[in-house]
Design a protein around this motif. Structure first.
Motif, PDB file in Angstrom:
ATOM      1  N   VAL A 213       0.808  -1.217   0.000  1.00  0.00           N
ATOM      2  CA  VAL A 213       0.000   0.000   0.000  1.00  0.00           C
ATOM      3  C   VAL A 213       0.846   1.275   0.000  1.00  0.00           C
ATOM      4  O   VAL A 213       0.312   2.361   0.176  1.00  0.00           O
ATOM      5  CB  VAL A 213      -0.990   0.030   1.192  1.00  0.00           C
ATOM      6  N   SER A 214       2.161   1.139  -0.228  1.00  0.00           N
ATOM      7  CA  SER A 214       2.999   2.338  -0.239  1.00  0.00           C
ATOM      8  C   SER A 214       4.298   2.061  -0.990  1.00  0.00           C
ATOM      9  O   SER A 214       4.673   0.910  -1.213  1.00  0.00           O
ATOM     10  CB  SER A 214       3.336   2.779   1.193  1.00  0.00           C
ATOM     11  N   GLY A 215       4.988   3.148  -1.320  1.00  0.00           N
ATOM     12  CA  GLY A 215       6.299   3.019  -1.947  1.00  0.00           C
ATOM     13  C   GLY A 215       7.304   2.339  -1.036  1.00  0.00           C
ATOM     14  O   GLY A 215       8.154   1.565  -1.492  1.00  0.00           O
TER      15      GLY A 215
ATOM     16  N   THR B  74       0.578   8.213  -4.543  1.00  0.00           N
ATOM     17  CA  THR B  74       1.120   9.436  -5.129  1.00  0.00           C
ATOM     18  C   THR B  74       1.576   9.167  -6.558  1.00  0.00           C
ATOM     19  O   THR B  74       1.831   8.005  -6.926  1.00  0.00           O
ATOM     20  CB  THR B  74       2.309   9.956  -4.307  1.00  0.00           C
ATOM     21  N   PRO B  75       1.725  10.212  -7.371  1.00  0.00           N
ATOM     22  CA  PRO B  75       2.270   9.999  -8.715  1.00  0.00           C
ATOM     23  C   PRO B  75       3.637   9.318  -8.673  1.00  0.00           C
ATOM     24  O   PRO B  75       3.929   8.463  -9.513  1.00  0.00           O
ATOM     25  CB  PRO B  75       2.365  11.418  -9.286  1.00  0.00           C
TER      26      PRO B  75
ATOM     27  N   LEU C 202      -7.366   5.406 -12.025  1.00  0.00           N
ATOM     28  CA  LEU C 202      -7.136   4.632 -13.243  1.00  0.00           C
ATOM     29  C   LEU C 202      -6.608   5.535 -14.357  1.00  0.00           C
ATOM     30  O   LEU C 202      -5.724   5.140 -15.122  1.00  0.00           O
ATOM     31  CB  LEU C 202      -8.420   3.934 -13.675  1.00  0.00           C
ATOM     32  N   ARG C 203      -7.119   6.753 -14.443  1.00  0.00           N
ATOM     33  CA  ARG C 203      -6.634   7.699 -15.454  1.00  0.00           C
ATOM     34  C   ARG C 203      -5.177   8.085 -15.185  1.00  0.00           C
ATOM     35  O   ARG C 203      -4.377   8.183 -16.120  1.00  0.00           O
ATOM     36  CB  ARG C 203      -7.532   8.933 -15.509  1.00  0.00           C
ATOM     37  N   ARG C 204      -4.819   8.275 -13.916  1.00  0.00           N
ATOM     38  CA  ARG C 204      -3.423   8.614 -13.574  1.00  0.00           C
ATOM     39  C   ARG C 204      -2.486   7.456 -13.926  1.00  0.00           C
ATOM     40  O   ARG C 204      -1.384   7.669 -14.433  1.00  0.00           O
ATOM     41  CB  ARG C 204      -3.299   8.981 -12.089  1.00  0.00           C
ATOM     42  N   ILE C 205      -2.923   6.235 -13.646  1.00  0.00           N
ATOM     43  CA  ILE C 205      -2.105   5.064 -13.986  1.00  0.00           C
ATOM     44  C   ILE C 205      -1.955   4.957 -15.497  1.00  0.00           C
ATOM     45  O   ILE C 205      -0.853   4.701 -16.010  1.00  0.00           O
ATOM     46  CB  ILE C 205      -2.711   3.781 -13.388  1.00  0.00           C
TER      47      ILE C 205
END
Length: 192
Positions: free
Chosen positions: A82-84, A108-109, A131-134
Motif C-alpha cells: 500500500v505504499s512506496g 502518489t504519482p 485509473l486515469r493517472r495510472i
C-alpha cells in the motif's frame, strides 16, 4: 512435533528453540515468529484453493519484518502493498515484481511511477481518476499495466466500526452500481 509454540519440559519454545535462551541471548522485548507455523499456514491456503486458479498474496501492512517477508517470498507468495516503502521492502525480500499488487488509497504519482518502473504485476485502483493517472503514467513509459477497480458492495461485515471497509459510508472503492460504467469508460484508455 507440531509447528509453532509449545512447552518442552516446562519451558516455552518456538520451533524447538527455547524462548528463555533466546531472551537471554537477544534481550527483551523480543519478537519471535514460528517459521514452521508460517509455512504450514501458507501451505494450508494453497491446499484449500488448489481446485481453482489462485494467487496467495501477503499484505505487508500486517507485518513488514524482513525475515518474515523472505520466508513468504521463498514460498512463492505474492505481496500486497500500500505504499512506496512497502514496494521497496517487498523487492528487497525477494518477491518477484510481477507478483506484487499495489493496493491502497492515495497513491502518489511518484508511487505509481515507482510501481510501473519496478514492473509490478498490477495496481488495485480506488477510483476512475486513479485509473486515469495510472494510464497516463504507463503511457509515458510505453507500458501496458494490469489494473483492478476496487468496488464498495455496501455490505455490512459486522466487524468493528474502526476497521469496516465494505459499507457506503466507509468511502473505500467505488459504488458497485457505478463500476460497469466506469469500466466501460476506462477500457478506452491507453496502456491499461
Amino acid at each position: 512435533m507440531a509447528p509453532g509454540f509449545q512447552r518442552q519440559d516446562g519451558v516455552l519454545a518456538c520451533d524447538g528453540v527455547s524462548l528463555e535462551e533466546a531472551a537471554a541471548r537477544f534481550g527483551t522485548p523480543l519478537y519471535v515468529y514460528s517459521k514452521a507455523a508460517i509455512v504450514a499456514a501458507y501451505e494450508a491456503y494453497g491446499r484449500a484453493f488448489a481446485p481453482v486458479p489462485h494467487r496467495i498474496c501477503y499484505a505487508l501492512k500486517a507485518n513488514g519484518a524482513g525475515a518474515l517477508l523472505r520466508i513468504l517470498a521463498g514460498l512463492g507468495a505474492g505481496a500486497d502493498i500500500v505504499s512506496g516503502f512497502e514496494l521497496e521492502a517487498a523487492l528487497r525480500a525477494g518477491f518477484p515484481p510481477d507478483r506484487i499488487v499495489f493496493s491502497g488509497v492515495g497513491k502518489t504519482p511518484d508511487e505509481i511511477g515507482r510501481g510501473l518502473d519496478a514492473r509490478i504485476g498490477e495496481f488495485n485502483a480506488e477510483s476512475e481518476e486513479e485509473l486515469r493517472r495510472i494510464s497516463t503514467a504507463a503511457s509515458a513509459r510505453g507500458r501496458t499495466m494490469r489494473v483492478t477497480l476496487r468496488v464498495n458492495p455496501d455490505i455490512d461485515p459486522r466487524s468493528h466500526a474502526y476497521i469496516s471497509t465494505g459499507l457506503r459510508q466507509n468511502k473505500f472503492g467505488v459504488d458497485i452500481a457505478l463500476a460497469p460504467d466506469i469500466l466501460a469508460r476506462v477500457r478506452k484508455l491507453p496502456s491499461l
